[in-house]
Design a protein around this motif. Structure first.
Motif, PDB file in Angstrom:
ATOM      1  N   THR A  99       4.376   1.344 -10.065  1.00 57.23           N
ATOM      2  CA  THR A  99       3.032   1.799  -9.705  1.00 57.23           C
ATOM      3  C   THR A  99       2.005   0.799 -10.220  1.00 57.23           C
ATOM      4  N   LYS A 113      10.323  -0.828  -7.909  1.00 52.51           N
ATOM      5  CA  LYS A 113       8.969  -0.454  -7.532  1.00 52.51           C
ATOM      6  C   LYS A 113       8.196   0.009  -8.765  1.00 52.51           C
ATOM      7  N   ASP A 120       0.841  -1.191   0.000  1.00 51.50           N
ATOM      8  CA  ASP A 120       0.000   0.000   0.000  1.00 51.50           C
ATOM      9  C   ASP A 120       0.878   1.244   0.000  1.00 51.50           C
ATOM     10  N   ALA A 121       0.262   2.413   0.115  1.00 49.40           N
ATOM     11  CA  ALA A 121       1.002   3.669   0.021  1.00 49.40           C
ATOM     12  C   ALA A 121       2.033   3.828   1.130  1.00 49.40           C
ATOM     13  N   SER A 122       1.802   3.167   2.273  1.00 48.85           N
ATOM     14  CA  SER A 122       2.752   3.261   3.378  1.00 48.85           C
ATOM     15  C   SER A 122       3.829   2.190   3.325  1.00 48.85           C
ATOM     16  N   ALA A 159      -0.872   0.246  -3.974  1.00 49.84           N
ATOM     17  CA  ALA A 159      -0.265   1.442  -4.549  1.00 49.84           C
ATOM     18  C   ALA A 159       0.856   1.059  -5.506  1.00 49.84           C
ATOM     19  N   ALA A 160       1.510  -0.078  -5.229  1.00 49.33           N
ATOM     20  CA  ALA A 160       2.660  -0.467  -6.044  1.00 49.33           C
ATOM     21  C   ALA A 160       2.891  -1.968  -5.981  1.00 49.33           C
TER      22      ALA A 160
END
Length: 219
Positions: free
Chosen positions: A193, A191, A129-131, A177-178
């Protein structure tokens, strides 16, 4: 690409009791009840899958690699000596090629260096996720036979990533998120997206499958 993905799906169906697979590998990396874990660990790709379908090889957080107790067959000497390193590659995810309730994505690595290098086996993969938290259970590798793929400068190889459509399987989902992608026998991930929408993260139909690298982009 469609036929190969379909062949993997039939093989998995015939196997019956195959171990669960998610997009992050790593021995002992259990997910929480909401389908997440706090420390995503992408495994280095390896030559073979285990007899039970569980991941084999070395895995770990990029800054703190952890050895897996299972050891895969070694790649050919030529592949090991000339393998592509993370710093020489770029990663991307190709267009979804859905079929029969399955979502099928090619995970593509491209040689950005000025030398010819090789890929052999499976990528390490992890949805986050984004975090940066891992989403979903650990991945499962197909029993496909790896081949040594030579990548000249600018050349690409793809590995298949597939899972059941969550709307059909009714598995619990999350939207990453990625996607972290670790080349075979490397520890540092690339990484990418993620633009492929929701992925299954828990439930009986949350398995995600990988097939080994082949030449090209999978398009």
């Amino acid at each position: 690409m469609t036929n190969r993905f379909l062949g993997v799906r039939r093989a998995v169906t015939a196997a019956g009791s195959v171990a669960l697979l998610g997009l992050v590998a790593g021995c002992g990396n259990g997910g929480s009840s909401d389908g997440t874990s706090s420390a995503p660990r992408t495994e280095s790709g390896t030559a073979t899958s285990s007899a039970t379908g569980a991941p084999t090889g070395t895995s770990g957080v990029p800054t703190d690699p952890v050895s897996n107790s299972l050891t895969p067959s070694a790649p050919p000497v030529s592949a090991s000596a000339t393998r592509c390193h993370t710093s020489e590659l770029s990663a991307s995810v190709g267009r979804n090629n859905p079929g029969a309730g399955q979502e099928n994505f090619p995970v593509v690595l491209t040689n950005e260096s000025h030398r010819t290098c090789t890929l052999y086996g499976y990528p390490g993969t992890a949805f986050v996720d984004a975090s940066g938290k891992q989403l979903g259970p650990d991945p499962e590798r197909s029993a496909g036979k790896p081949e040594t793929v030579k990548l000249p400068p600018g050349g690409s190889a793809w590995a298949g990533l597939s899972f059941s459509n969550p709307e059909i399987s009714e598995a619990a989902t999350a939207t990453p998120a990625a996607l972290l992608v670790t080349p075979p026998d490397e520890e540092d991930p690339l990484k990418v997206t993620w633009k492929g929408g929701a992925v299954p993260v828990s439930g009986d139909e949350s398995s995600v499958r990988l097939i080994p690298f082949s030449p090209g982009t999978g398009a």
